[in-house]
Write a protein that holds these residues in place. Sequence first.
Motif, PDB file in Angstrom:
ATOM      1  N   ARG A 199       0.903  27.511  26.146  1.00  0.00           N
ATOM      2  CA  ARG A 199       1.311  28.321  24.995  1.00  0.00           C
ATOM      3  C   ARG A 199       2.674  28.963  25.241  1.00  0.00           C
ATOM      4  O   ARG A 199       3.526  29.002  24.346  1.00  0.00           O
ATOM      5  N   ASN A 200       2.890  29.444  26.448  1.00  0.00           N
ATOM      6  CA  ASN A 200       4.199  30.025  26.754  1.00  0.00           C
ATOM      7  C   ASN A 200       5.318  29.000  26.590  1.00  0.00           C
ATOM      8  O   ASN A 200       6.395  29.309  26.090  1.00  0.00           O
ATOM      9  N   LEU A 201       5.042  27.763  27.020  1.00  0.00           N
ATOM     10  CA  LEU A 201       6.051  26.719  26.881  1.00  0.00           C
ATOM     11  C   LEU A 201       6.305  26.410  25.412  1.00  0.00           C
ATOM     12  O   LEU A 201       7.435  26.149  24.996  1.00  0.00           O
ATOM     13  N   LYS A 202       5.243  26.458  24.626  1.00  0.00           N
ATOM     14  CA  LYS A 202       5.342  26.134  23.202  1.00  0.00           C
ATOM     15  C   LYS A 202       6.039  27.224  22.406  1.00  0.00           C
ATOM     16  O   LYS A 202       6.657  26.956  21.383  1.00  0.00           O
ATOM     17  N   SER A 244      22.020  23.688  30.839  1.00  0.00           N
ATOM     18  CA  SER A 244      22.280  22.757  31.931  1.00  0.00           C
ATOM     19  C   SER A 244      21.369  23.060  33.125  1.00  0.00           C
ATOM     20  O   SER A 244      21.366  22.336  34.107  1.00  0.00           O
ATOM     21  N   ARG A 245      20.605  24.128  33.035  1.00  0.00           N
ATOM     22  CA  ARG A 245      19.679  24.479  34.112  1.00  0.00           C
ATOM     23  C   ARG A 245      18.234  24.133  33.759  1.00  0.00           C
ATOM     24  O   ARG A 245      17.293  24.662  34.335  1.00  0.00           O
ATOM     25  N   ASP A 246      18.094  23.258  32.790  1.00  0.00           N
ATOM     26  CA  ASP A 246      16.772  22.813  32.399  1.00  0.00           C
ATOM     27  C   ASP A 246      16.290  21.761  33.387  1.00  0.00           C
ATOM     28  O   ASP A 246      16.363  20.576  33.110  1.00  0.00           O
ATOM     29  N   ILE A 247      15.843  22.187  34.547  1.00  0.00           N
ATOM     30  CA  ILE A 247      15.450  21.229  35.579  1.00  0.00           C
ATOM     31  C   ILE A 247      13.932  21.123  35.638  1.00  0.00           C
ATOM     32  O   ILE A 247      13.395  20.041  35.790  1.00  0.00           O
ATOM     33  N   ALA A 248      13.260  22.253  35.535  1.00  0.00           N
ATOM     34  CA  ALA A 248      11.794  22.243  35.555  1.00  0.00           C
ATOM     35  C   ALA A 248      11.277  23.170  34.464  1.00  0.00           C
ATOM     36  O   ALA A 248      11.828  24.238  34.241  1.00  0.00           O
ATOM     37  N   ASP A 249      10.233  22.738  33.785  1.00  0.00           N
ATOM     38  CA  ASP A 249       9.650  23.566  32.718  1.00  0.00           C
ATOM     39  C   ASP A 249       8.841  24.721  33.280  1.00  0.00           C
ATOM     40  O   ASP A 249       8.828  25.813  32.752  1.00  0.00           O
ATOM     41  N   VAL A 250       8.075  24.414  34.326  1.00  0.00           N
ATOM     42  CA  VAL A 250       7.236  25.432  34.956  1.00  0.00           C
ATOM     43  C   VAL A 250       7.709  25.522  36.404  1.00  0.00           C
ATOM     44  O   VAL A 250       7.920  24.507  37.057  1.00  0.00           O
TER      45      VAL A 250
END
Lengths: 628, 257
Positions: A199-202, A244-250
């Motif tokens: 949910r947090n990711l969403k 550009s720092r979107d390397i890991a979602d969690v």
Amino acid sequence: MTAKNITDLSLSRRQLLKGGAALGLGAATLRLAPAWADPWGQSNAYPQGMVEGNDIALAIRRETLAINGRNTRPITINGTSPGPLIRMREGQNATLRITNLLDEPTSIHWHGLILPPQVDGAPGISFAGIAPGETFTYRFPVVQNGTYWYHSHSGLQEQLGHAGPIVIDAAEREPFRYDREHVVMLTDWTYEEPAAIFRNLKTAEGYYNFQERTVTDFLADMRENGFRETARSRAMWAQMRMSSRDIADVTGSTYTYLVNGQAPEQNWTALFKPGERLRLRFINGSAMTYFDVRIPGLRMTVVAADGQPVQPVPVDEFRIAIAETYDVIVTPEADMAYTVFAESMDRSGFARATLAPRLGMEAGVPERRRIADRGMEAMGAHGGMDHSDMAGMDPSSLAGMDHSSMAGMDHSSMTGMDHSSMAGMDHSSMAGMDHSSMAGMDHTNMAGMDHSDMQDDTSPGASEGDLLPAGDAQPGSQYDQAGIGIDPDERRILVYRDLKAFRPWPDRREPEREMEIHLTGNMERYMWSFDGKKFSEVNGPIHFRKDERLRLILVNDTMMEHPIHLHGMWMELENGAGELIPRKHTINVKPGERVSALITADAEGSWAFHCHLLYHMDAGMFRVVKVS
Amino acid sequence: MKTRIVPMASCAAFTLLAITVAHAEDGYDAQGDWPSPMAEHYAWAAGFDRLEYLFPGKGVEEALLWDFEAWYGGDHNRVYLKSEGENVQGDGAGAEFEALDLRYSRLISDFWELQGGVGYQGNVGSNDHPERFYGVIGLQGTAPYLIETSLDLKVSEDGDAWVQLEAEHDVRLTQHLYLQPRAELVASGSDVEEFHLGSGLNSLNGGLRLRYEITRKIAPYVGAYWEKSYGDTADMARTHGEPTENTGLVAGIRILF
Ligand SMILES: [Cu+2]
């Protein structure tokens, strides 16, 4: 079927051995480490006969257990999380009785095992799932050997520790020797409920990312590259509305990274005698984490990938995608401790273990590297295009493509990009580039790059004569790059190009057909899909013809890596190794990359095909493949 | 009659949501009683983007202001409840909804959703403010350069039309500290004496807030704002003895549930 008497499952280790069951199957007592995580591991003198004709019983519960010293409620398998090591022998018939003591349905998928569809363990595709209180029996012939793992395929249970390793001993001698072996299973544990994470990711992009760029980074870059370049590069990312720092979602902000169930402070230790050859069976059993693994002071020789033997590759470090396995041989000569250091790809945390001649010894823990910024290569298949492979082109087919608009993207300002290769980029010579694939690309995901001028040229068509020879690398592949955050000058790092099968796989037919699938997503809304459609939006499965030889091309239109897993059949990764291409159950596809795999569609039935990032899969990056 | 609009609109919105729940069934071997391999998830979010106390300059009363938003739905279709309002301290009147909207929202591109619904402007609990119902069409999303934007066109039951534009951007100072400039613009198509709005550009509001995220869900902030009314709206304000320009400070908290 109803629940079996639970005491049945609480057999002692001794009884299990007596009954000819797998060694290392944990008893149902609560313990910190799984039983198989014995510090002495299993030596090569391990009595192989013991695994034959086994009948393994596993009980799935949700119970209170300490993880890193803190009481929490993982899903346990025979009392441990991760669950017991299942050890079998190639050629045997496996009988695995799984009792669900949860109050919700569960399942176990035997990841990487070639078996009949009814026992693959993906609920809703090959069976109904295991209802609460039910015991489900999986029976199948064990037709392969190597290092694999198992995990729940129900909802987000895998994030609760519902997973464990599988080792299958070879029927014939393996092409490498070792004196002792240890299983090193990497996982990511969180004290949050998986549904809350989802949910947090969403609901909030970048929820777990505490390594975003700040004003300080801007100033630092400015000092290094000047204001103009820095501002231009940042403006481009901002214009695309991406990080550009979107390397890991969690990330490590919620994860504790574990080796065999032990946190870095607990320091799981594997023992050896100096001079012994150790086989380390690395399994990435995490839900969401890519690890970069090294053992400072020891060179590792990779001898198997995804359970399958490969020609030995000496490396200092390897990146292991979610669900992959690598077997490495190390020979520690000195009477000293070594740290097994597994850094998460975004550098937000690490898992750690120790190899030592005696318990209690430890070596230094390396500094974590800093998070890297994504560069040009993340922005689409163009960046990663292997131009050298493009010969014999038909310039007329490029007519509609406005190269000037691509040039309008300021490549020089993109950090991390290989400028040298771009500088020599001659668009007029881009033949062999499959324009049809560009047409099918989700351009909306690539804001900032002007695709509007790219015409929908009809492709030369995938008529058989036009197919690449089997085993060639796709234009757009990045097999000689380890990926984001890795400096190849620093040390010798395993790349996909290094993987060569030990000997050619049986089916050497050329592909009869190509199928291209795009990996798509929208980070802003945490939507993940294939070809722009999530699972709930498609009607019907992907069809493979029974026994056809198929080339599956995967094109990553997103800015993140995706480990793509096909159940039931091997994928032979076309990494340019010709007839020695390696076969894998999980293929990592880097941002902007275009890779291909050959598949012999000999497994009749329905199979899952999905991204192995747990929350990507759950968000819809999932398909059913039907072989008929 | 007016009050029927809201439940009717909400029924319509939920029906639209329900229509999008489709399951892929053709061509699979799965038996009918098996679960879907991947369940479709619906999510919700709710929170106060701003819940703040205003300390204005002289001539203006202090006030408590809220800006609340909640949604439920899938990736493409959502239902929104939005509420903005304030309780002016010491004016003897109750709190006032500047907007209480129920909207259906559809994702129309990667970064934009189109919204439509009904709304109410007026009283909270008491009966001391003028009120009206309106229909709203809105565009909400992230503009290039990461500017969070919402543009609303509202038309009241009496045919008055006005637009509201809000834009804000987060500048990340550290991993927890954010500086947020924001701007708000209101323009109206006609004079609406009751609400002290003249035709043309009504008002501009600019603000700067410094927010500290204790967690992603709780973030107190402090800030300042500047507000000015224009044209006929300014004239009306003068007639009512209200200032046409005002600068003040705010202290508040952002809460997500
Ligand atoms: Cu993915």
